[in-house]
Write a protein that holds these residues in place. Structure first.
Motif, short mmCIF file in Angstrom:
data_model
loop_
_atom_site.label_atom_id
_atom_site.label_comp_id
_atom_site.label_asym_id
_atom_site.label_seq_id
_atom_site.Cartn_x
_atom_site.Cartn_y
_atom_site.Cartn_z
N LYS A 61 11.48 3.33 6.18
CA LYS A 61 10.41 3.64 5.54
C LYS A 61 9.76 2.20 5.47
N LYS B 74 3.11 -0.34 8.46
CA LYS B 74 2.12 0.76 7.90
C LYS B 74 0.87 0.65 8.68
N LYS B 75 0.19 1.98 8.86
CA LYS B 75 -0.69 2.40 9.72
C LYS B 75 -2.29 2.14 8.75
N ASP C 29 4.00 6.44 2.33
CA ASP C 29 4.78 5.20 2.33
C ASP C 29 4.57 4.59 3.91
N TYR C 30 3.68 5.13 4.47
CA TYR C 30 3.43 4.94 5.85
C TYR C 30 2.16 4.33 6.26
N ILE C 31 1.32 4.28 5.32
CA ILE C 31 -0.28 4.05 5.37
C ILE C 31 -0.66 2.69 4.62
N GLN C 32 -1.27 1.85 5.34
CA GLN C 32 -1.97 0.61 4.96
C GLN C 32 -3.17 0.95 4.35
N PHE D 216 3.01 8.80 12.69
CA PHE D 216 3.41 7.52 11.70
C PHE D 216 4.79 6.80 11.97
#
Length: 652
Positions: A399, A403-404, A430-433, A487
């Motif tokens: 995790k 981050k994307k 948890d994967y997004i900027q 992701f």
């Protein structure tokens, strides 16, 4: 005929390697030749119905032929039951016989003759010889052996401490325990009294045990009380001053004084020492959450473990303080267990090996490092517990990837854009900027280079600089599947099936009769088509020595101790007849080798192969048509199901 005489006839014939002449058999039974013939004639049909036959050949003699071993043993058990309700039941299956034999040796302080054992359990000398090999293998785990003395027989050899450890396992833990051994203790409420005394002592001394450690120590004390009355150990034991001077020894002394007062028995120094060893190996280490004090020796050990994991598996745990803390707390008492050859049981071991295969490989690496530094052997049960710590760390690590930054295009208006935005954040937070919401017509004017991909609910009629993914604004299951790939950078996940499996590594004609022969044969044939290093087979056998790779459902997955090949591949062997690997029979062999210095995400490959262990239907399909194409079809289906299950767990 008296059933007792029938039992005796079967017993005599089953133990003979050659036919017995009628005259000799009659003399041993105390009957006439005519009576013997009538007896056998009377029970011929009944014996035939239970998988055995007594055959008489002129001038040769009588012999017993067993057509169905399982039915034979069941029949013997029924005969014994009918003759005496108090007779210990004869074990039917090989595993039952092995447990039976171990218990028999543990409860006897005298030598037992081989012919007497054959007589007890109705087996031939050759069958017993095979069973005794398994007995020795199981006793080795407890640092015990069988001593053979000509004309006297067999007897367990080893320290009293290790005998008790074995007694604990075979009388208290296997198949719910053996009530006969505990009957007196339970009748006198001994277990309850010991538990109360131990609990009060732990509270008074502010010393904590794990739940399992507490239960095991109660059992150890119960066994000690039984053994002190039955036998005094003459085995010399070398005391360790570190234990004698420890806090655990002081607490053991206090506890033994309470036990002496309660049960009116004297605990010699060796018994106090045994309890101190238990306390040192099973304590629940405590620490101040702000200051975990670890000596430099263990700091260096963890640093080396993390460094080698990073080199081999490309996961950097050096900043994972949760893992560092949990491993430290586990290793401190574990090192005492290893040093003093104490054994623990792990009821989850097989499940851990199957479901957390990568974490278990990391625990084997840890065991290898500990062996190199401290020259102690870590058994599979300990490795299983270590693997649980690594599994949590792996999940945390996965995790922590980069981050994307994404662009969302939704032509239905701001309301539907907000619904899509909410869904995306709910599932993938948890994967997004960052997220940028825009209209389709504005997209050409946006600097796309700072973003990773575009999510759009409408087709994009022009070329974009970055990948675009078409989704429904309410995100259905298929959308979630696509986005999880994006992701987690797994868009090529199923390509491993064609990439790693090939016709020239698919074997249907293996001739090996055991695991060593099969591994040697597969490694030799791999070397004919792959550029593998000279030590390839040695590394596979080294890994097998640490923990056998049989996984159930007739599957074995041997592999090198560490990544050493220039490419990743899986050699497949499907046997015509199952072969006993160690404890289980194996028909499907997947010999896996991972490319050295590889940064590939091989998690799905491990998970897919492991998932076959639970999929009997898939292997039944493969058995009907054992071809590489059919195997690939099954693997693709399994991989997709595994991937979907992972998404369901991760994203709800």
């Amino acid at each position: 005929m008296d059933k007792k005489r029938l039992i005796k006839i079967i017993k005599i014939l089953s133990q003979s390697q050659q036919p017995i002449k009628g005259k000799e058999l009659c003399e041993e039974l105390g009957v006439t030749v005519r009576t013997l013939r009538n007896d056998i004639k009377e029970y011929r049909h009944e014996l035939s119905n239970h998988g055995l036959e007594i055959v008489s050949k002129h001038a040769v003699g009588y012999s017993l032929i067993i057509h169905n071993e399982e039915e034979y043993f069941q029949y013997i058990e029924e005969l014994m039951k009918s003759e005496s309700q108090n007779q210990m039941l004869i074990p039917i299956y090989p595993e039952e016989r092995i447990d039976y034999l171990i218990k028999m040796f543990l409860t006897s302080d005298d030598y037992i003759k081989i012919e007497d054992i054959c007589d007890m359990i109705f087996v031939s000398r050759s069958t017993l010889s095979h069973d005794l090999k398994e007995v020795r293998e199981k006793l080795k785990y407890f640092h015990l052996d069988l001593e053979t003395k000509p004309a006297y027989g067999l007897k367990i050899k080893g320290s009293e401490f290790h005998k008790r450890s074995c007694i604990s396992q075979y009388f208290f833990h296997i198949h719910g325990g053996d009530e006969s051994y505990l009957q007196k203790a339970k009748a006198s409420k001994q277990q309850e009294i010991i538990s109360n005394l131990l609990y009060k002592t732990m509270v008074e001394q502010q010393f904590k045990l794990t739940d399992m450690g507490f239960e095991n120590l109660v059992i150890h004390i119960m066994i000690a009380l039984i053994r002190l009355k039955e036998v005094q150990s003459n085995t010399p034991y070398e005391y360790d001053e570190y234990i004698i001077e420890s806090r655990e020894y002081n607490i053991a002394t206090i506890l033994c004084k309470k036990l002496e007062d309660e049960f009116h028995i004297c605990f010699p120094q060796i018994e106090v020492y045994y309890i101190a060893l238990h306390l040192s190996g099973k304590k629940a280490v405590q620490y101040n959450t702000n200051h975990l004090i670890v000596n430099q020796e263990y700091e260096d050990l963890l640093e080396r473990i993390f460094r080698e994991i990073a080199d081999k598996y490309h996961m950097d745990f050096t900043m994972d303080m949760d893992l560092k803390t949990s491993l430290t707390l586990h290793i401190l008492p574990m090192m005492n267990r290893l040093k003093y050859q104490m054994v623990i049981q792990n009821p989850l071991l097989e499940q851990i090996k199957i479901e957390n295969s990568l974490a278990f490989e990391m625990s084997i690496l840890t065991a290898n490092i500990i062996h190199q530094i401290y020259h102690v052997e870590m058994n599979e049960n300990e490795m299983g517990y270590i693997a649980l710590h690594f599994q949590l760390a792996i999940e945390r690590y996965q995790k922590q990837g980069p981050k994307k930054n994404i662009i969302i295009i939704c032509a239905s208006g701001m309301g539907s854009s907000q619904i899509l935005l909410y869904k995306i954040r709910q599932k993938f937070k948890d994967y997004i900027q960052s997220i940028y919401i825009t209209e389709l017509y504005e997209l050409p004017n946006i600097d796309q280079s700072v973003y990773d991909f575009i999510l759009t609910t409408v087709p994009i009629p022009f070329q974009t600089e970055i990948p675009s993914i078409h989704v429904q604004y309410f995100l259905d299951d298929q959308d979630v599947l696509m986005l999880s790939d994006a992701f987690q950078q797994q868009s090529e996940t199923l390509s491993f099936i064609d990439q790693y499996f090939s016709d020239n590594l698919f074997f249907l004609d293996l001739k090996g009769k055991d695991s060593k022969q099969l591994i040697h044969e597969m490694c030799s044939r791999i070397a004919m088509v792959k550029d593998v290093p000279n030590q390839f087979e040695d590394e596979v056998m080294k890994r097998e020595k640490y923990s056998v790779t049989e996984f159930g459902n007739a599957i074995a997955m041997p592999h090198p101790m560490k990544p050493i090949t220039d490419s990743t591949f899986v050699a497949v062997g499907i046997l015509k007849k199952p072969v006993k690997w160690k404890r289980q029979y194996v028909k499907y062999i997947f010999l896996l080798s991972i490319q050295k210095d590889s940064k590939e995400a091989l998690g799905l490959l491990h998970e897919t192969l492991s998932a076959l262990v639970y999929d009997k239907k898939a292997l039944q399909e493969l058995e009907k048509n054992p071809s590489l194409d059919d195997l690939k079809t099954i693997l693709r289906k399994t991989a997709k199901e595994q991937e979907k299950n992972d998404i369901d767990v991760l994203f709800g």
